[in-house]
Write a protein that holds these residues in place. Structure first.
Motif, PDB file in Angstrom:
ATOM      1  N   ARG A 120      -8.795  22.593   0.392  1.00  0.00           N
ATOM      2  CA  ARG A 120     -10.306  23.159  -0.163  1.00  0.00           C
ATOM      3  C   ARG A 120      -9.688  23.273  -1.433  1.00  0.00           C
ATOM      4  O   ARG A 120     -10.608  23.054  -2.456  1.00  0.00           O
ATOM      5  CB  ARG A 120     -10.350  24.502   0.463  1.00  0.00           C
ATOM      6  CG  ARG A 120     -11.790  25.192  -0.088  1.00  0.00           C
ATOM      7  CD  ARG A 120     -11.965  26.579   0.542  1.00  0.00           C
ATOM      8  NE  ARG A 120     -13.090  27.422   0.016  1.00  0.00           N
ATOM      9  CZ  ARG A 120     -13.259  28.433  -0.090  1.00  0.00           C
ATOM     10  NH1 ARG A 120     -12.508  29.352   0.916  1.00  0.00           N
ATOM     11  NH2 ARG A 120     -14.206  28.992  -0.679  1.00  0.00           N
ATOM     12  N   GLN A 121      -8.468  23.790  -2.052  1.00  0.00           N
ATOM     13  CA  GLN A 121      -8.111  24.173  -3.571  1.00  0.00           C
ATOM     14  C   GLN A 121      -8.069  22.729  -4.220  1.00  0.00           C
ATOM     15  O   GLN A 121      -8.030  22.683  -5.365  1.00  0.00           O
ATOM     16  CB  GLN A 121      -6.823  24.821  -3.512  1.00  0.00           C
ATOM     17  CG  GLN A 121      -7.121  26.392  -2.976  1.00  0.00           C
ATOM     18  CD  GLN A 121      -5.618  26.777  -2.610  1.00  0.00           C
ATOM     19  OE1 GLN A 121      -4.607  26.461  -3.185  1.00  0.00           O
ATOM     20  NE2 GLN A 121      -5.660  27.933  -1.688  1.00  0.00           N
ATOM     21  N   SER A 122      -7.955  21.628  -3.353  1.00  0.00           N
ATOM     22  CA  SER A 122      -7.580  20.245  -4.059  1.00  0.00           C
ATOM     23  C   SER A 122      -8.876  19.626  -4.368  1.00  0.00           C
ATOM     24  O   SER A 122      -9.026  18.651  -5.054  1.00  0.00           O
ATOM     25  CB  SER A 122      -6.922  19.430  -3.276  1.00  0.00           C
ATOM     26  OG  SER A 122      -7.581  19.097  -2.084  1.00  0.00           O
ATOM     27  N   GLN A 123     -10.179  20.143  -3.931  1.00  0.00           N
ATOM     28  CA  GLN A 123     -11.368  19.705  -4.253  1.00  0.00           C
ATOM     29  C   GLN A 123     -11.761  19.899  -5.591  1.00  0.00           C
ATOM     30  O   GLN A 123     -11.887  20.794  -6.417  1.00  0.00           O
ATOM     31  CB  GLN A 123     -12.529  20.096  -3.286  1.00  0.00           C
ATOM     32  CG  GLN A 123     -12.236  19.948  -1.788  1.00  0.00           C
ATOM     33  CD  GLN A 123     -11.967  18.463  -1.529  1.00  0.00           C
ATOM     34  OE1 GLN A 123     -12.787  17.886  -1.554  1.00  0.00           O
ATOM     35  NE2 GLN A 123     -10.550  18.309  -1.151  1.00  0.00           N
ATOM     36  N   PRO A 124     -12.188  18.606  -6.256  1.00  0.00           N
ATOM     37  CA  PRO A 124     -12.474  18.592  -7.578  1.00  0.00           C
ATOM     38  C   PRO A 124     -13.665  19.378  -7.982  1.00  0.00           C
ATOM     39  O   PRO A 124     -13.753  19.980  -9.135  1.00  0.00           O
ATOM     40  CB  PRO A 124     -12.904  17.135  -8.088  1.00  0.00           C
ATOM     41  CG  PRO A 124     -13.154  16.501  -6.943  1.00  0.00           C
ATOM     42  CD  PRO A 124     -12.184  17.192  -5.610  1.00  0.00           C
ATOM     43  N   GLY A 125     -14.685  19.799  -7.124  1.00  0.00           N
ATOM     44  CA  GLY A 125     -15.964  20.303  -7.625  1.00  0.00           C
ATOM     45  C   GLY A 125     -15.825  21.922  -7.119  1.00  0.00           C
ATOM     46  O   GLY A 125     -16.752  22.619  -7.480  1.00  0.00           O
ATOM     47  N   LEU A 126     -14.712  22.234  -6.576  1.00  0.00           N
ATOM     48  CA  LEU A 126     -14.658  23.779  -6.427  1.00  0.00           C
ATOM     49  C   LEU A 126     -14.638  24.653  -7.653  1.00  0.00           C
ATOM     50  O   LEU A 126     -13.980  24.492  -8.321  1.00  0.00           O
ATOM     51  CB  LEU A 126     -13.079  23.946  -5.590  1.00  0.00           C
ATOM     52  CG  LEU A 126     -12.877  25.226  -4.872  1.00  0.00           C
ATOM     53  CD1 LEU A 126     -13.948  25.149  -3.761  1.00  0.00           C
ATOM     54  CD2 LEU A 126     -11.408  25.408  -4.536  1.00  0.00           C
ATOM     55  N   THR A 127     -15.509  25.635  -7.565  1.00  0.00           N
ATOM     56  CA  THR A 127     -15.649  26.816  -8.516  1.00  0.00           C
ATOM     57  C   THR A 127     -14.398  27.607  -8.770  1.00  0.00           C
ATOM     58  O   THR A 127     -13.703  27.599  -7.581  1.00  0.00           O
ATOM     59  CB  THR A 127     -16.999  27.484  -8.363  1.00  0.00           C
ATOM     60  OG1 THR A 127     -16.614  28.445  -7.058  1.00  0.00           O
ATOM     61  CG2 THR A 127     -18.269  26.778  -8.159  1.00  0.00           C
ATOM     62  N   ASP A 128     -14.388  28.325  -9.948  1.00  0.00           N
ATOM     63  CA  ASP A 128     -13.334  29.241 -10.137  1.00  0.00           C
ATOM     64  C   ASP A 128     -13.305  30.457  -9.100  1.00  0.00           C
ATOM     65  O   ASP A 128     -12.351  30.838  -8.261  1.00  0.00           O
ATOM     66  CB  ASP A 128     -13.275  29.774 -11.296  1.00  0.00           C
ATOM     67  CG  ASP A 128     -12.658  28.696 -12.319  1.00  0.00           C
ATOM     68  OD1 ASP A 128     -11.727  27.908 -12.169  1.00  0.00           O
ATOM     69  OD2 ASP A 128     -13.407  28.667 -13.514  1.00  0.00           O
ATOM     70  N   GLU A 129     -14.503  30.871  -8.757  1.00  0.00           N
ATOM     71  CA  GLU A 129     -14.663  31.873  -7.726  1.00  0.00           C
ATOM     72  C   GLU A 129     -14.342  31.273  -6.459  1.00  0.00           C
ATOM     73  O   GLU A 129     -13.589  32.265  -5.568  1.00  0.00           O
ATOM     74  CB  GLU A 129     -16.075  32.366  -7.819  1.00  0.00           C
ATOM     75  CG  GLU A 129     -16.296  33.401  -6.701  1.00  0.00           C
ATOM     76  CD  GLU A 129     -17.969  33.963  -6.720  1.00  0.00           C
ATOM     77  OE1 GLU A 129     -18.682  33.053  -7.481  1.00  0.00           O
ATOM     78  OE2 GLU A 129     -18.444  34.933  -6.095  1.00  0.00           O
TER      79      GLU A 129
END
Length: 245
Positions: free
Chosen positions: A139-148
């Protein structure tokens, strides 16, 4: 159970403490029915609304539960670790925010506690704990993941590491450390941190636990602590330099 009517402390708070002390000491056991409001009012020589307020305090702490009906009343609750987690997290969050705990202090405490879990987690972690940690890494590797969302995933990752130790007392004690201190650290460092660096460290920790290598897991946690503390210091130094003279 007694109270001091001449004390400056709120009477309902005194009654709640007296009942809580009786529960903690074992004088009132789990599932025991408390006296009725009328009986408690007579025992403590106070009004029923005062007793009712005391019972509300105890219910808010999950120490008692109420049941309706002919066989109802207030009963001593069996407090579970899961129920206590939220109280621990709330208390830790308030304690940190109200007392302005320094970044280094919080960081040192959190990682010291978490490293204590690493050898146990290496021996006892289940496939589910590892799966949770790897799912959060993905999940953390996904480019569109928000900071939150990244911060929430970060907490979930470390929660699984702690729970992998298989010790409910440690999990309870570290609920505040991970879920109160981790967001605090994330708020300070999120603008400057390298997600790639954190992913690499998270992967190293997970691989070590997978291999049941507690020493390597501890070293990876030490590296994550050093990275986090250095990052926090650089961010705070930069902020201090931007303040008007």
């Amino acid at each position: 159970m007694k109270i001091d009517p001449n004390s400056s402390a709120d009477l309902s708070a005194q009654i709640a403490k007296a009942i809580r002390d009786a529960i903690v000491s074992g004088a009132l056991i789990v599932d025991a029915r408390l006296p009725s409001e009328a009986e408690l009012a007579e025992q403590f020589q106070v009004s029923r609304p005062t007793v009712r307020e005391a019972l509300k305090r105890l219910a808010a702490q999950s120490l008692i539960r109420t049941q309706r009906g002919a066989s109802g009343g207030a009963f001593v609750n069996r407090l579970s670790y899961e129920q206590a987690y939220s109280q621990q997290i709330t208390t830790s969050t308030l304690l940190l925010s109200m007392n302005s705990v320094g970044f280094d202090t919080a960081c040192e405490a959190r990682f010291a506690l978490e490293r204590a879990c690493a050898p146990l987690s290496a021996r006892r972690r289940s496939a589910d704990h590892l799966a949770t940690m790897r799912a959060e890494i993905y999940r953390q590797s996904q480019p569109g993941l928000t900071d939150e969302a990244f911060c929430a995933s970060d907490v979930a990752f470390h929660r699984a590491l702690v729970d992998g130790a298989g010790n409910p007392v440690l999990s309870y004690q570290l609920a505040g450390a991970v879920e109160a201190m981790q967001p605090l650290m994330n708020m300070i460092t999120f603008t400057a941190r390298s997600r790639e660096a954190i992913l690499a460290l998270h992967t190293g920790i997970t691989d070590a636990l997978d291999a049941r290598d507690g020493r390597t897991a501890m070293r990876r946690l030490e590296e994550l602590e050093t990275y986090t503390r250095d990052l926090g210091q650089s961010v705070m130094s930069a902020r201090a330099g931007q303040r008007p003279a």
